[in-house]
Design an enzyme around this catalytic site. Structure first.
Site, PDB file in Angstrom:
ATOM      1  N   ASP A  11       0.848  -1.187   0.000  1.00  0.00           N
ATOM      2  CA  ASP A  11       0.000   0.000   0.000  1.00  0.00           C
ATOM      3  C   ASP A  11       0.888   1.242   0.000  1.00  0.00           C
ATOM      4  O   ASP A  11       1.788   1.369   0.836  1.00  0.00           O
ATOM      5  CB  ASP A  11      -0.906   0.008   1.231  1.00  0.00           C
ATOM      6  CG  ASP A  11      -2.006  -1.045   1.151  1.00  0.00           C
ATOM      7  OD1 ASP A  11      -2.089  -1.740   0.123  1.00  0.00           O
ATOM      8  OD2 ASP A  11      -2.763  -1.177   2.126  1.00  0.00           O
ATOM      9  N   ASP A 132     -15.331  -2.945  -1.461  1.00  0.00           N
ATOM     10  CA  ASP A 132     -14.972  -2.657  -0.084  1.00  0.00           C
ATOM     11  C   ASP A 132     -16.248  -2.406   0.700  1.00  0.00           C
ATOM     12  O   ASP A 132     -17.032  -1.520   0.333  1.00  0.00           O
ATOM     13  CB  ASP A 132     -14.068  -1.438  -0.015  1.00  0.00           C
ATOM     14  CG  ASP A 132     -12.833  -1.584  -0.901  1.00  0.00           C
ATOM     15  OD1 ASP A 132     -12.363  -2.727  -1.073  1.00  0.00           O
ATOM     16  OD2 ASP A 132     -12.338  -0.568  -1.418  1.00  0.00           O
TER      17      ASP A 132
END
Length: 257
Positions: A11, A132
């Site tokens: 990330d 998500d």
């Protein structure tokens, strides 16, 4: 369904490798200042894919960590899937041309599903959809906003259009090491024909072992982040467990001779 693929996560925030807690950019822990180095380490450990997210891009709506992604691609000899800020065809095709194997479309999948369908038509097998979920509803804009759709409703939008995978993240579990939300992820996997990758909360070798159970054969893969960086998961052991499970799951060879 083939063996479960374990994806190590990189990330990116301000050019560095970080991990967040439940998507909160204010709770970022830096694990490596050199994303290319981190990619090379994961490849050396035996991982067959890398999962990369441009966190700044997810909030900005456009790529923000291009140089870091370029470094990862330069140092990686395995396929890379990339998400974060991919909301138009120019961005999709730009990343694919640079060598990204699969791009992940999240917010735009909610806002503009026709864009996803067109991208999948033009680039079959190279478009994934990121789903998500927060409290059962799909979250967008870097998880800063919630839509009215459920994960299953969003997933069904893209049946039979060439989407390579759905990546399901339980935001409530992401980065806090509480374990994968297996029931919700399996529910999505059984509701659609698209391969599903689990994300959010993978915490220990117990979670890796859970992925070897018969019901998890409905999953295409799982993403591991903080537990890998913290040393709670040993890469060699995890990959060996999944490989052994895949071998035992194969049907016996009944050919004569």
């Amino acid at each position: 369904m083939g063996p479960v693929i374990l994806f190590p996560a990189i990330d990116l925030k301000e050019g560095r490798c970080v991990r967040l807690v439940q998507g909160d950019m204010a709770q970022a822990t830096v694990f490596n200042d050199d994303p290319g180095d981190q990619a090379a380490r994961f490849v050396a450990q035996g991982f067959g894919w890398l999962h990369v997210v441009d966190l700044d891009g997810a909030f900005a709506g456009r790529p923000m960590n291009g140089r870091a992604v370029d470094d990862i691609l330069a140092r990686s000899t395995v396929p890379v899937q990339l998400g974060g800020g991919i909301r138009d065809m120019r961005t999709v095709e730009g990343w694919l041309a640079k060598g990204v194997q699969r791009v992940i479309i999240g917010t735009a999948a909610v806002r503009d599903p026709d864009f996803v369908r067109e991208a999948a038509r033009l680039h079959p097998g190279r478009i994934a959809v990121g789903i998500d979920a927060k409290n059962g509803r799909v979250a967008v804009e870097g998880w800063a906003a919630t839509a009215s759709l459920t994960a299953e409703e969003l997933g069904r939008r893209f049946e039979d259009v060439g989407v390579a995978a759905l990546i399901y993240t339980d935001i409530a579990r992401d980065g806090i090491l509480t374990g994968l939300n297996v029931p919700m992820t399996l529910a999505l996997a059984r509701a659609v024909s698209i391969p599903v990758i689990a994300s959010g909360g993978l915490a220990s070798m117990a979670d890796i072992e859970r992925l070897t159970q018969p019901d998890c054969r409905d999953l295409a893969g799982a993403i591991t982040g903080r537990a890998l960086y913290d040393g709670r998961i040993d890469p060699a052991e995890a990959l060996a467990v999944l490989a052994a499970s895949a071998r035992t799951a194969e049907p016996p060879d009944t050919r004569l001779g």
